[in-house]
Each structure stands twice: as C-alpha cells, then as structure tokens.
Design an enzyme around this catalytic site. Structure first.
Site, PDB file in Angstrom:
ATOM      1  N   TYR A  98     -12.790  10.849   1.973  1.00  0.00           N
ATOM      2  CA  TYR A  98     -13.883  10.659   2.928  1.00  0.00           C
ATOM      3  C   TYR A  98     -13.351  10.994   4.322  1.00  0.00           C
ATOM      4  O   TYR A  98     -12.147  10.891   4.590  1.00  0.00           O
ATOM      5  CB  TYR A  98     -14.446   9.239   2.878  1.00  0.00           C
ATOM      6  CG  TYR A  98     -13.482   8.163   3.304  1.00  0.00           C
ATOM      7  CD1 TYR A  98     -12.597   7.589   2.408  1.00  0.00           C
ATOM      8  CD2 TYR A  98     -13.449   7.723   4.626  1.00  0.00           C
ATOM      9  CE1 TYR A  98     -11.704   6.617   2.802  1.00  0.00           C
ATOM     10  CE2 TYR A  98     -12.555   6.736   5.037  1.00  0.00           C
ATOM     11  CZ  TYR A  98     -11.688   6.199   4.124  1.00  0.00           C
ATOM     12  OH  TYR A  98     -10.799   5.240   4.524  1.00  0.00           O
TER      13      TYR A  98
ATOM     14  N   TYR B  60       0.013   4.377  -2.284  1.00  0.00           N
ATOM     15  CA  TYR B  60      -0.144   5.745  -1.795  1.00  0.00           C
ATOM     16  C   TYR B  60       0.787   6.707  -2.542  1.00  0.00           C
ATOM     17  O   TYR B  60       0.402   7.821  -2.880  1.00  0.00           O
ATOM     18  CB  TYR B  60       0.137   5.815  -0.285  1.00  0.00           C
ATOM     19  CG  TYR B  60      -0.766   4.936   0.550  1.00  0.00           C
ATOM     20  CD1 TYR B  60      -2.095   4.733   0.186  1.00  0.00           C
ATOM     21  CD2 TYR B  60      -0.306   4.305   1.699  1.00  0.00           C
ATOM     22  CE1 TYR B  60      -2.936   3.927   0.947  1.00  0.00           C
ATOM     23  CE2 TYR B  60      -1.137   3.498   2.464  1.00  0.00           C
ATOM     24  CZ  TYR B  60      -2.445   3.311   2.080  1.00  0.00           C
ATOM     25  OH  TYR B  60      -3.270   2.508   2.832  1.00  0.00           O
TER      26      TYR B  60
ATOM     27  N   ARG C 128       0.820  -1.215   0.000  1.00  0.00           N
ATOM     28  CA  ARG C 128       0.000   0.000   0.000  1.00  0.00           C
ATOM     29  C   ARG C 128       0.854   1.265   0.000  1.00  0.00           C
ATOM     30  O   ARG C 128       0.410   2.312  -0.455  1.00  0.00           O
ATOM     31  CB  ARG C 128      -0.961   0.002   1.190  1.00  0.00           C
ATOM     32  CG  ARG C 128      -2.056  -1.039   1.092  1.00  0.00           C
ATOM     33  CD  ARG C 128      -3.281  -0.673   1.915  1.00  0.00           C
ATOM     34  NE  ARG C 128      -2.985  -0.344   3.290  1.00  0.00           N
ATOM     35  CZ  ARG C 128      -2.757  -1.233   4.268  1.00  0.00           C
ATOM     36  NH1 ARG C 128      -2.782  -2.522   3.993  1.00  0.00           N
ATOM     37  NH2 ARG C 128      -2.525  -0.839   5.500  1.00  0.00           N
TER      38      ARG C 128
END
Lengths: 89, 273
Positions: free
Chosen positions: B91, B69, B65
């Site tokens: 979000y 990113y 990840r």
C-alpha cells in the site's frame, strides 16, 4: 473481479462516480447484491468487511525504528532455533 | 529462466492511485506478494491475479518486527530464486517507510537478480493535499516517531514536523502494535522542549477506501497523551515560529552581488573577429 470490488475501484478512479446519486446508479448497473450495496451507500466498512469475509486484523507498520538488518541477522544467527529464518542478510 | 522482482505500490486510495505500470507488472507476474493496510484492499489485490500471497500472516504481536520483515523478504526471494517473475505489492509508495521492499531489492541485487522499486503515491503525498500543506513553503521534516525518540534529532520549529507510526511511538522491542499513554507522555515531554503545550497539532489518516473518510483532527499537543491513535495515524506539527533570516549568509551573498554587477548586463552575443 467481484461486482462490489468493481464498484469500489470505479469510485476510487472515476471522476463521474463521486456523487451519492452516481454511486447508487453504479450499484444498480453492476448488480451488486442489496446488502453489499447498502454497506457501500452507508459507508459501513465494518459491514462490508464482514460480508466479504476479509482479514480483519491488519498490520500496517513497515518500518522499524532501528533499521539495522545486519545487526538483526547477527542476533538471530546466535540463536540456533531461529537462525534459519533469516537468510540473505 | 532468471527470476526478477518488482516492488509496486497501490497508492493509498483503492482504485484511485495505482499507476498503469504497476497494474501492468501485476498482470504479467508469475507470483504476487501483497502487504496492504485493510482487508478490503487486500481482497482487491487478490482479485487482480490468480496467485496472490499475503504477507500479513508473518506479523505476530510480541514478535520482533525485524524478524517479521526478514521472513517476508525471504518468502519473496525464494520465489525470485526459483526463476519466477515476482511482484511485491505494497500500500502507498513501496519505497517510503517500507523496509521490506528495500531489503528485498537489496538482497536480490546481491544475488545478481534483477530487482527495482516503482514509485507510488504515499501517505505523505496525500497528507500534503488533504491538509493543504506545501512542504516547500517553510520546509518539512519527517521522522519515524520511535526513532525520533531514541536518537537526538534536531527540531526546527519554523518547519513542519511529521512523525510517522506515532501509534506505537517508544516501542523499543519492535514487538508491539500500540503503546499506551505513558509512552506518549515521554514523546509529548520531548516535544514540549520546543513547542508550547497548547500548540495545535494534527492527527492525520489518509483515506484508503472510497467509502472511508480522511482524518484531520486538530488537538492541543498536550492532549496527544490521551488521543485515539492507530497504527496508521500520523502526527503533524505545524510551525510554531517564523523563519529567522540567516543574516551572515545574506551578507555574504550581498557582497557577491556587489562584486560582479556587470555580469547581469553582459550582452548575450559578442562579435569575435
């Protein structure tokens, strides 16, 4: 903005659009189609997602346990194939 | 024309939490990048602007990840460098448990490009309201669940302990989107060093769609191993002990109070001749 999205936005932001009766009235006045209206009334998220043809596989983790971006870059720089994908660190 | 970057948050609840300034930045942007938690909320953002690009396709199970990113950051920065007014929409709160926004803003600033984060309503904010927890009452400690496992962290059993991303707790590879019961058992064993096995904990998920429901499931700590956990599930561990007075500090403070008793009775105004 689409009619059903207007309804969802109003449900999320309008204090007078919280009761079942108010939501049903909102669906009528915005002329949301019957199938989408049914999904909203029944709180059937899966049905609404399918009708709107939205992305179903969503990832929502945005923090690595080890947030060492410099170290990650060093690792990547040692791999020629992927080094050009990490720039600016 | 110099490009710029603003990271904004939609809050958790579609339509209900986004701030006026965030809405305005979205409306006035040249390019929008979005990273939302549901397909419906992603569509909602897409319908706010003509050029909205989802960052979701960068995710891939099995891919570290951190690489994901950094690719997201690079996609955002490419448009900023091209002279565009870029808004990245996340979000929740764009600066809370969100490394992409921090990395993007840091990179932009290193290149002397204007960039900042606008505050938003986070899952943590919703948690306090939904679970009626006041973090000021006994204190509250937040950890990312895997980080909590990897490092020697302190637990104060008199405070709330909140573990985020518990659904993939223990994933050292950063390449999984869920970990199994064996990983959770390691986490539970760690917690059992402090809490009793029947201590009631809460599995929390904020309401993100107006047709969604909030999850606040109370279970015994030992049952966490086989509980249904998702990527957005948060583990809330209430205090198991009462706060213990720090008598040494209280004694020092009491001495100070005795040394300057007159200060409390000093007149507010003095006549100076």
């Amino acid at each position: 903005m689409s009619k059903v999205m207007q309804v969802l936005e109003q449900m999320g932001s309008d204090a007078s659009s919280q009761s079942d009766q108010a939501i049903e009235q909102l669906l009528i006045t915005t002329e949301v189609n019957a199938e989408q209206a049914e999904a909203v009334i029944n709180k059937d998220i899966i049905s609404l997602e399918r009708q709107l043809d939205v992305r179903l596989e969503m990832v929502c983790g945005v923090l690595p346990a080890d947030d060492d971006e410099d170290e990650e870059k060093d690792d990547e720089d040692s791999t020629e194939e992927t080094s050009n994908r990490v720039i600016g660190f | 024309m110099q490009g710029s970057l603003v990271c904004v948050g939609t809050g958790m609840l579609l339509g209900g939490h986004i701030s006026p300034i965030s809405t305005s930045y979205i409306a006035q942007a040249d390019v929008i990048f979005s990273l939302m938690s549901t397909g419906i909320s992603e569509r909602w953002v897409e319908e706010m602007h003509d050029d909205v690009r989802s960052l979701q396709p960068y995710y891939q199970e099995g891919k570290n990840r951190n690489i994901t990113y950094n690719e997201m950051v690079e996609a955002i920065l490419t448009e900023v460098r091209a002279g565009h007014k870029v808004v990245a929409v996340f979000y929740g709160h764009p600066g809370v448990f969100a490394c992409v926004s921090h990395r993007a803003v840091k990179s932009a600033k290193q290149e002397n490009l204007p960039a900042h984060i606008e505050a938003g309503i986070s899952a943590e904010d919703c948690l306090y309201a939904d679970l009626s927890i006041d973090p000021g009452k006994t204190g509250c400690i937040n950890y990312e669940a895997s980080q909590f496992m990897f490092y020697q962290r302190n637990i104060d059993p008199a405070a709330h302990l909140i573990l985020w991303q518990v659904g993939f707790a223990g994933d050292k590879s950063l390449a999984k989107y869920s970990t199994g019961s064996a990983y959770r058992q390691v986490l539970v064993d760690l917690l059992l060093e402090t809490y009793p096995s029947d201590h009631q904990v809460i599995l929390y998920q904020a309401k993100v769609l107006p047709i969604d429901t909030m999850r606040a499931e109370h279970i015994a700590l030992a049952d966490l191993v086989d509980a249904e956990l998702f990527m957005h599930t948060t583990l809330v561990i209430p205090p198991s002990e009462k706060m213990r007075p720090n008598q040494a500090v209280l004694d020092k403070l009491a001495k100070l109070d005795q040394q300057k008793p007159q200060s409390n009775h000093r007149p507010k105004l003095r006549l100076v001749l």
